[in-house]
Design an enzyme around this catalytic site. Structure first.
Site, mmCIF file in Angstrom:
data_model
loop_
_atom_site.group_PDB
_atom_site.id
_atom_site.type_symbol
_atom_site.label_atom_id
_atom_site.label_comp_id
_atom_site.label_asym_id
_atom_site.label_seq_id
_atom_site.Cartn_x
_atom_site.Cartn_y
_atom_site.Cartn_z
ATOM 1 C CG ASN A 152 -11.531 -11.318 -31.248
ATOM 2 O OD1 ASN A 152 -12.081 -10.667 -31.920
ATOM 3 N ND2 ASN A 152 -10.593 -12.043 -32.348
ATOM 4 N N GLY A 153 -8.282 -11.074 -30.675
ATOM 5 C CA GLY A 153 -7.321 -9.991 -30.866
ATOM 6 C C GLY A 153 -5.707 -10.312 -31.293
ATOM 7 C CD GLN A 195 -22.056 -11.252 -34.270
ATOM 8 O OE1 GLN A 195 -21.920 -10.881 -35.542
ATOM 9 N NE2 GLN A 195 -20.902 -11.312 -33.458
ATOM 10 C CB CYS A 201 -21.067 -4.013 -35.283
ATOM 11 S SG CYS A 201 -20.955 -3.446 -37.090
ATOM 12 N NE ARG A 232 -7.048 -7.950 -37.692
ATOM 13 C CZ ARG A 232 -6.173 -7.226 -37.391
ATOM 14 N NH1 ARG A 232 -5.360 -6.409 -38.156
ATOM 15 N NH2 ARG A 232 -5.423 -7.308 -35.964
#
Length: 1032
Positions: A879-880, A747, A778, A903
């Site tokens: 994502n999440g 990345q 980001c 996470r």
């Protein structure tokens, strides 16, 4: 006489021909799929002769099926039984066009399986000629955007395309409906939902439109055309109903509701349009039963009218079901007035309503005080509300509002009561248990005094005081995901007297620097001051047959003798001689990067096109540069020896400018011809589990742990492109790839087309990756303020130049990771995704939060679902908030192509196993310690087994433990699974180690590291980088 003989011969020849031609035709049909369409057309005379031997009717005798046709359909994979059940008459026809249909649909992008399914469900499709199919297809293309879209509709409902054979009528209807103001979206819905509309004659459809316009005029409407358009858009079936029924329903509603003309007009072109095509008798019955039901429970006629105006669909519901739903709501204490104000609650089934009401009753929900809007929420929101409501105040015991009946604070996970404890008891147990394991005398003997580092500083409670609120406003960014209050220190050196590398590696030649060398050369003196070894086995020596750290290894006794010579296990060493880690920075390349001697031919060719300010979409100079530029890896490792004849011409100036192409050896096509997108390396991303690129914690040892548990795609940590171009070793270390990472990407972060394009070319020629990802999500201030990360989402021109430039120099797919937007309540990803498709990305990953939101709220998976439809056919990963396999399954129910775990993997890396096996893993504390032990072994392999490498491994282990302590064992949970936004309360584990791993004290994390890596140095200190908003 001669005439009779001629007739007999003709009859005989005809009989023989009748016997031979079917056999010829059968043979031809068996091979027909291998014959080109032009040849098939030339062979139609055979079939004509066959058909001429039969009667003029193209259907065989009653009950007789065409065996040749059946054979053809079976060869094509058609379900003949289903076809016979659907339209049996088709199987008796002698003239069909099954192979022409197959060829036509395959040229439009349909697979053989899809075509076979279409014929099985609608056999009449094989009777359409090629000319008819092409004409009808073009008519549909005037409505739909692509062939693939039509193919997908045919796969779902072939009747919508093949039902009518009158193309002229279809064209006239499209023109007529377009003239009413219906857009392509409306026509799209009509074709897929109510295709019979286009089977009607234009005159029949015109009659319904005229009726609707007359209704509008009779009610005083000023725009009859807009009224007709609105009704058709709301009720797609109305054009295929009789005008008599619609007229009768309008008159009934007018007489029964007794609304003002303007109110009735609004109802009919609003939600009331749905009931215009219902059977007139059913409409009257349902209206009468609704009126009687509301009368019986105290409702008035006004309530009936209000309910129908707000929710006209209630007249579709059968009287029995309507009565059951109303009784269910009324028995729960809900009034008729509340139902008429929020009638959408009636959309749910009777069983669903009972379940919702029962859950709300358990948490003590009061409908008269709080209303019934909660019933109209989605099932997930309803469950979430009920879970949080379990922590409401218990008025009978006087429990504070911030605490639930079992003593758990709001926002905490529900744990079985026998395991709950207080903060004081928890830490007393952990401290006493550690002393029992380690012993007080250890610290006393070494003279060390244990000093509590404690938990991260608690957040201040907001007060009503104005000064306090002003202070909170001033410090509002303090607790936004990063522990910004931590002191920033330089990397600590834990080995004051480091041994010279020439001694460690046992070189025959003496140190190059001689007496000026800053390192230590006396092995005996070094060993006297070296910390004690941590064990009798060295992981590196046992795994690879040799430990490259020699006497500096903290397990040196395992592989050194009395003379301090490093031992080598030749058998193991030879077996493991190949490197397990790729993408290391070559010293020669680093030197050339620092001296700026690395050529970027392809990048320069691209950048010349954007410097002149030319558009990127169809820039001829860009295309020429992409085709003629050479990007061989040897061009960066050797000086130029051969110049190619490729030229890049400046179309504006009209003068050719020669572009030297660096290469070594013979020139090949690869040197001179730019790869087309279809020729680039193809990666199948769909239906895979993607471990997110995680700053700090997503290091190579951690990725190896996750690969063992089933992660499919891994990606290196975010690397700054400018640092890579400068040859910084620390930044290049982020690109390293272990051999176990079979699908690996890197990345990059940057904000300018020149640096990002050059960096992409540099990586393309020097490292081994499967894809390159652009970080445009980001949220860090340092990155965002200079235009990188989330800032790219606001700088679309630069973003486009970056993507197109990187794509032009890469041989591997280019992917992008984005957020929903920058501002919390302003989503912009849905606007950006269509542009990303045009610019050429191969995968989009969407984090369901904005930059400002960070982790203060749950990820918006509904928005991710919407964006996934916009991204098709490009795969989009969501994502999440994925922390369990149930979360993953709910995420996959949306339109995403796969999920990214971030996470959740840090809290429990075995989540990948849980998702793939669809189970909750009640992992023991000893198993979790084994995972940490694997990490430390991988860390020593990656960072080193000497003191410096050991302490670096410890630091990254502690960063990981700052997340892992949030995990709650499955066996302790009152309700499974644990949610990612729920923090664990204080609880006693099933053994001491489980308690220790649950601690949020830094000192307790250090204790765990000491179990694996020995005592920490005297000057060791640690504060975690990240601090969650939900944690105190």
């Amino acid at each position: 006489m001669a005439l009779n003989r001629f007739c007999l011969l003709t009859a005989h020849a005809r009989t023989q021909l009748n016997m031979a031609l079917p056999r010829i035709w059968t043979s031809m049909n068996l091979q027909r799929i291998f014959i080109q369409p032009p040849l098939l057309a030339s062979l139609q005379w055979v079939r004509t002769l066959v058909s001429s031997t039969h009667s003029s009717n193209d259907v065989s005798g009653k009950g007789t099926e065409n065996e040749l046709l059946l054979d053809n359909l079976k060869i094509l994979g058609v379900d003949v039984k289903k076809a016979r059940k659907r339209q049996p008459g088709v199987l008796r026809k002698n003239i069909t066009n099954e192979h022409g249909l197959v060829h036509f649909l395959q040229t439009k992008g349909a697979s053989r399986e899809v075509v076979a399914s279409i014929i099985s469900r609608f056999p009449r499709s094989i009777t359409r000629s090629g000319e008819h199919l092409e004409e009808r297809w073009q008519l549909w293309r005037s409505v739909f955007q692509s062939d693939n879209e039509i193919v997908s509709i045919l796969n779902r409902s072939p009747e919508s395309f093949f039902r009518s054979s009158d193309n002229d009528n279809l064209e006239k209807n499209i023109v007529f409906l377009t003239s009413l103001g219906l857009n392509s979206k409306d026509l799209h819905r009509l074709l897929t939902t109510a295709p019979r509309t286009f089977s009607n004659s234009v005159e029949l459809n015109r009659q319904m439109v005229d009726l609707l316009q007359d209704v509008c005029a009779s009610l005083g409407g000023m725009e009859p055309s807009q009224f007709a358009k609105a009704v058709i858009s709301k009720n797609l079936y109305i054009l295929i109903r009789s005008t008599k029924r619609v007229k009768a329903n309008v008159e009934f509603l007018q007489s029964s509701l007794r609304l003002k003309n303007s109110e009735l007009l609004g109802l009919l072109q609003g939600n009331g349009a749905e009931i215009l095509d219902i059977s007139h008798e059913i409409l009257k019955r349902n209206f009468r039963m609704l009126q009687e039901k509301l009368d019986s429970v105290g409702g008035t006629k006004k309530d009936v009218i209000k309910l129908i105006v707000n929710y006209a669909s209630i007249l579709f519901v059968s009287p029995g079901l309507m009565s059951d739903k109303l009784d269910c709501l009324l028995q729960a204490g809900i009034t008729v007035k509340q139902i008429t104000e929020k009638p959408r609650v009636l959309d749910f089934s009777h069983e669903n309503l009972k379940w919702r009401l029962d859950e709300l009753r358990k948490v003590g929900y009061e409908f008269d005080q709080n209303g019934i809007a909660i019933l109209d929420r989605s099932e997930d929101c309803h469950k979430l509300f009920c879970d949080f409501s379990r922590g409401a105040m218990d008025t009978s015991t006087g429990t504070p509002e911030t605490t639930s009946t079992n003593g758990i604070e709001k926002g905490c996970a529900a744990i079985k009561t026998q395991y709950l404890t207080t903060k004081e008891k928890f830490h007393a147990h952990v401290d006493s248990g550690w002393k029992g394991v380690k012993g007080k005398e250890d610290n006393e003997a070494t003279g060390q005094v244990e000093e509590k580092t404690g938990e991260p500083e608690e957040k201040k409670i907001k007060l009503d005081n104005g000064a306090q609120q002003e202070e909170d406003k001033h410090n509002k960014k303090k607790f936004r995901g990063q522990n910004k209050s931590r002191p920033h220190k330089k990397p600590q050196s834990y080995d004051d007297r480091r041994l010279c590398p020439s001694i460690i590696q046992e070189r025959e030649a003496k140190c190059f620097y001689g007496d000026k060398c800053k390192f230590f050369h006396n092995i005996a003196d070094y060993m006297a001051s070296k910390p004690a070894d941590l064990g009798e086995k060295c992981y590196l020596y046992d795994t690879f047959g040799k430990c490259q750290y020699g006497v500096t290894c903290r397990f040196a006794k395992a592989h050194t003798g009395p003379d301090f010579k490093n031992h080598v296990n030749e058998e193991v060493f030879r077996a493991c001689k190949e490197k397990t880690v790729k993408n290391s920075l070559d010293k020669d390349l680093q030197w050339r990067l620092r001296k700026r001697q690395v050529p970027f031919n392809a990048s320069e060719a691209y950048l010349k096109t954007i410097i002149k300010g030319k558009p990127q979409g169809n820039n001829k100079s860009t295309d020429a540069a992409e085709k003629d530029s050479c990007r061989t890896a040897d061009a960066q490792d050797q000086p130029a020896e051969v110049d190619s004849a490729a030229n890049v011409k400046d179309t504006e100036g009209g003068q050719g400018q020669e572009l030297a192409v660096k290469s070594v050896g013979a020139l090949t096509d690869v040197d001179l011809v730019k790869l087309r997108p279809c020729e680039k390396k193809q990666v199948d991303f769909r239906d895979k589990l993607y471990l997110a690129p995680l700053t700090t914690c997503g290091n190579l040892p951690f990725r190896r742990v996750c690969k063992r548990f089933g992660a499919d795609i891994t990606c290196g940590e975010m690397a700054m492109c400018t640092n890579l171009l400068q040859g910084q070793s620390s930044e290049w270390a982020l690109l390293k790839r272990h051999e176990s990472e079979d699908l690996f990407g890197v990345q990059l972060e940057g904000c300018f087309p020149d640096t990002m394009t050059r960096c992409a070319e540099l990586l393309n020629n020097n490292i081994d990756v499967d894809f390159v990802d652009i970080n445009s999500g980001c949220p860090i201030d340092l990155v965002f303020k200079k235009g990188g990360g989330c800032g790219l989402m606001m700088r679309t021109n630069k973003f486009e130049q970056i993507i197109r430039g990187m794509n032009s120099v890469l041989d591997v797919p280019l992917t992008v990771k984005i957020r929903t937007g920058v501002q919390e309540k302003t989503n912009t990803a849905h606007k950006l995704i269509p542009e990303l498709k045009k610019w050429g990305v191969s995968l989009i990953t969407l984090h369901g939060r904005s930059r400002e939101q960070r982790y203060t709220k749950l990820a918006d998976w509904d928005y991710i679902d919407t964006c996934s439809k916009l991204a098709s056919p490009i795969p989009l990963f969501g994502n999440g908030d994925i922390l369990s396999w149930e979360d993953a399954m709910k995420a996959r129910e949306t339109g995403v192509s796969g999920i990214m775990v971030a996470r959740g993997a840090l809290i429990k890396p075995w989540i990948f196993t849980e998702i793939k096996e669809k189970r909750h893993w009640d992992i023991s504390s000893s198993e979790r310690l084994d995972i940490l032990r694997d990490f430390t072994n991988f860390g020593m392999e990656h960072w080193g087994s000497d003191t410096q490498g050991l302490e670096k491994t410890r630091t990254f282990l502690l960063e990981w433990l700052s997340f892992m302590c949030r995990y709650i064992p499955v066996g302790l949970l009152e309700r499974v699974p644990q949610k990612i936004n729920e923090r664990p309360p204080y609880y006693m584990g099933r053994d001491y180690l489980e308690c220790l791993m649950a601690s949020q004290y830094v000192d307790d994390w250090v204790k765990i590291s000491e179990m694996l890596l020995g005592p920490v140095p005297k000057n060791f200190s640690f504060l975690p980088k990240h601090k969650a908003n939900a944690y105190k």
